[in-house]
Design a protein around this motif. Structure first.
Motif, PDB file in Angstrom:
ATOM      1  N   GLY A 131       1.072  -1.411   0.282  1.00 14.30           N
ATOM      2  CA  GLY A 131      -0.064   0.112   0.004  1.00 14.30           C
ATOM      3  C   GLY A 131       0.368   1.218  -0.364  1.00 14.30           C
ATOM      4  O   GLY A 131       1.601   1.040  -0.869  1.00 14.30           O
ATOM      5  N   GLU A 132       0.208   1.995   0.943  1.00 17.03           N
ATOM      6  CA  GLU A 132       1.644   3.580   0.721  1.00 17.03           C
ATOM      7  C   GLU A 132       2.523   3.204   1.744  1.00 17.03           C
ATOM      8  O   GLU A 132       2.902   4.364   1.696  1.00 17.03           O
ATOM      9  CB  GLU A 132      -0.064   4.609   1.214  1.00 17.03           C
ATOM     10  N   PHE A 133       2.427   2.200   2.780  1.00 13.09           N
ATOM     11  CA  PHE A 133       2.934   2.062   3.606  1.00 13.09           C
ATOM     12  C   PHE A 133       4.801   2.211   3.092  1.00 13.09           C
ATOM     13  O   PHE A 133       5.885   2.685   3.691  1.00 13.09           O
ATOM     14  CB  PHE A 133       3.022   0.500   5.129  1.00 13.09           C
ATOM     15  N   GLY A 134       4.975   1.274   2.552  1.00  5.44           N
ATOM     16  CA  GLY A 134       6.242   1.044   1.200  1.00  5.44           C
ATOM     17  C   GLY A 134       6.841   0.379   0.961  1.00  5.44           C
ATOM     18  O   GLY A 134       5.742  -0.363  -0.176  1.00  5.44           O
ATOM     19  N   GLY A 176       7.205   4.414   3.168  1.00  5.70           N
ATOM     20  CA  GLY A 176       6.705   5.345   2.168  1.00  5.70           C
ATOM     21  C   GLY A 176       5.913   6.051   3.594  1.00  5.70           C
ATOM     22  O   GLY A 176       6.893   6.542   4.362  1.00  5.70           O
ATOM     23  N   SER A 177       5.255   5.635   4.286  1.00  9.48           N
ATOM     24  CA  SER A 177       4.187   6.284   5.564  1.00  9.48           C
ATOM     25  C   SER A 177       4.243   5.830   6.236  1.00  9.48           C
ATOM     26  O   SER A 177       4.052   6.251   8.200  1.00  9.48           O
ATOM     27  CB  SER A 177       2.936   6.279   4.915  1.00  9.48           C
ATOM     28  N   HIS A 178       4.849   4.304   6.368  1.00  7.93           N
ATOM     29  CA  HIS A 178       5.153   4.031   7.914  1.00  7.93           C
ATOM     30  C   HIS A 178       6.928   4.179   7.682  1.00  7.93           C
ATOM     31  O   HIS A 178       7.472   2.941   6.807  1.00  7.93           O
ATOM     32  CB  HIS A 178       4.960   2.777   7.474  1.00  7.93           C
ATOM     33  N   GLU A 179       7.532   4.608   8.848  1.00  6.61           N
ATOM     34  CA  GLU A 179       8.647   4.913   8.562  1.00  6.61           C
ATOM     35  C   GLU A 179       9.841   4.149   9.739  1.00  6.61           C
ATOM     36  O   GLU A 179      10.809   4.200   9.665  1.00  6.61           O
ATOM     37  CB  GLU A 179       9.035   6.472   9.207  1.00  6.61           C
ATOM     38  N   GLY A 180       8.797   3.124   9.915  1.00  4.62           N
ATOM     39  CA  GLY A 180       9.641   2.358  10.740  1.00  4.62           C
ATOM     40  C   GLY A 180       9.619   1.942  12.382  1.00  4.62           C
ATOM     41  O   GLY A 180       8.489   2.815  13.069  1.00  4.62           O
ATOM     42  N   PHE A 181      10.168   1.629  13.476  1.00  3.91           N
ATOM     43  CA  PHE A 181      10.117   1.983  15.133  1.00  3.91           C
ATOM     44  C   PHE A 181       9.432   3.570  14.936  1.00  3.91           C
ATOM     45  O   PHE A 181      10.744   4.321  14.605  1.00  3.91           O
ATOM     46  CB  PHE A 181      11.913   1.217  15.578  1.00  3.91           C
ATOM     47  N   GLU A 182       8.864   3.698  15.651  1.00  2.71           N
ATOM     48  CA  GLU A 182       8.667   4.829  16.377  1.00  2.71           C
ATOM     49  C   GLU A 182       9.349   4.823  18.031  1.00  2.71           C
ATOM     50  O   GLU A 182       9.600   6.390  18.045  1.00  2.71           O
ATOM     51  CB  GLU A 182       6.689   4.824  16.388  1.00  2.71           C
ATOM     52  N   SER A 183      10.133   4.458  18.746  1.00  5.23           N
ATOM     53  CA  SER A 183      10.772   3.928  19.527  1.00  5.23           C
ATOM     54  C   SER A 183      12.059   3.017  19.648  1.00  5.23           C
ATOM     55  O   SER A 183      11.665   1.855  19.447  1.00  5.23           O
ATOM     56  CB  SER A 183       9.686   3.972  20.507  1.00  5.23           C
ATOM     57  N   GLN A 184      12.332   3.768  20.084  1.00  4.67           N
ATOM     58  CA  GLN A 184      14.007   2.517  20.570  1.00  4.67           C
ATOM     59  C   GLN A 184      14.274   2.701  21.788  1.00  4.67           C
ATOM     60  O   GLN A 184      14.264   3.297  22.272  1.00  4.67           O
ATOM     61  CB  GLN A 184      15.099   2.565  19.279  1.00  4.67           C
ATOM     62  N   GLY A 185      15.242   1.447  22.538  1.00  4.78           N
ATOM     63  CA  GLY A 185      15.833   1.265  23.593  1.00  4.78           C
ATOM     64  C   GLY A 185      15.208   2.271  25.150  1.00  4.78           C
ATOM     65  O   GLY A 185      15.594   2.197  25.637  1.00  4.78           O
ATOM     66  N   VAL A 186      14.260   1.999  24.651  1.00  2.00           N
ATOM     67  CA  VAL A 186      12.682   1.359  26.391  1.00  2.00           C
ATOM     68  C   VAL A 186      12.238   0.249  26.101  1.00  2.00           C
ATOM     69  O   VAL A 186      11.877  -0.273  25.329  1.00  2.00           O
ATOM     70  CB  VAL A 186      11.927   2.640  26.162  1.00  2.00           C
ATOM     71  N   PRO A 187      11.330   0.235  27.364  1.00  2.50           N
ATOM     72  CA  PRO A 187      11.190  -0.667  27.668  1.00  2.50           C
ATOM     73  C   PRO A 187       9.671  -1.230  26.808  1.00  2.50           C
ATOM     74  O   PRO A 187       8.899  -0.692  26.736  1.00  2.50           O
ATOM     75  CB  PRO A 187      10.539  -0.922  29.527  1.00  2.50           C
TER      76      PRO A 187
END
Length: 265
Positions: free
Chosen positions: A101-104, A123-134
């Motif tokens: 889709g539009e995600f990538g 695309g619109s999904h850039e990957g991890f929105e957070s890293q290195g936190v629980p």
């Protein structure tokens, strides 16, 4: 411009025959919550830690039933060009670049030593929105029995330089992008049973390694290694109840000095 520099670990997902079981297990062990399953994309279901997307789980597509395993995706500005490099350097594409889709655009590949990994062109999904936190991704390592093949391959396909750990007891190297270390590479020795294939070992952050291991084993996971404290944190390697290998690490509990490294030419 790629959202993440080329070669950066940017997403992780896994196929599970028992999707509800996986959600229950990882919800308990890593504190994940889950979004709605996307029926348009094979019931792909995103996992969240503290409201931020950190991974996904999905049931297998017909004909793809097999061993559950975590797949790590490496960022690419051009998935088709990366696929060509993979083939030119002795790897194989298991799934050619496919628009989601539009995600990538995604592809699945295998390095010459047998390590399976993914590539993601955002695309619109850039990957991890957070890293290195629980609950979130923290680190990954290429586990291979043929390190020379993996080292040459990954450095040819992605713009990595390598450094090696100055420790005679272990064959461990790290892939760098500029001055940032993004991934490790471990040679699999005799401590790995023959039935364990080469793979990407994915680490998720936890607040307390021992508590996470206790919860995981209580829920049917098998402890493979650890818990052990090292200069980078206290970690353990596990296999979940459906057979997918993963590791947990508490990055705040450390012991010893960071080993010296030297460049690999």
């Amino acid at each position: 411009m790629a959202v993440h520099p080329e070669g950066t670990p940017c997403w992780a997902d896994a196929m599970f025959p028992d999707l509800d079981g996986a959600k229950s297990f990882y919800g308990d062990v890593l504190g994940w919550t889950f979004g709605e399953s996307s029926s348009e994309f094979g019931n792909y279901t995103q996992a969240y830690a503290d409201g931020k997307a950190v991974a996904a789980v999905v049931p297998p597509m017909p004909g793809q039933e097999g061993q559950s395993a975590w797949c790590l995706y490496l960022a690419s500005p051009d998935a088709a060009a990366t696929a060509a490099k993979i083939r030119e350097n002795g790897g194989e594409t298991l799934m050619d670049p496919m628009e989601v889709g539009e995600f990538g655009t995604m592809l699945l590949a295998r390095d010459p030593s047998g390590v399976v990994f993914g590539v993601w062109q955002a695309g619109s999904h850039e990957g991890f929105e957070s890293q290195g936190v629980p609950g979130a991704f923290c680190w990954a390592e290429v586990f291979t029995r043929e390190p020379e093949k993996s080292d040459a391959f990954f450095c040819a396909v992605f713009p990595y330089s390598m450094v090696k750990m100055e420790d005679d007891a272990v064959d461990f190297r790290m892939f760098n992008l500029g001055d940032k270390t993004v991934m490790g590479r471990m040679k699999m020795g005799d401590e790995f049973p023959p039935e364990v294939p080469p793979h990407m070992n994915v680490y998720f952050t936890v607040a307390d390694c021992d508590a996470a291991v206790a919860k995981a084993t209580e829920r049917g996971a098998v402890l493979r290694f650890g818990p052990m404290t090292m200069p980078f944190g206290r970690f353990a390697a596990l296999t979940d109840p459906q057979g997918a290998a993963f590791s947990v690490i508490d990055v705040d509990t450390t012991e010893g000095e960071v080993p010296r490294t030297s460049p690999v030419s």
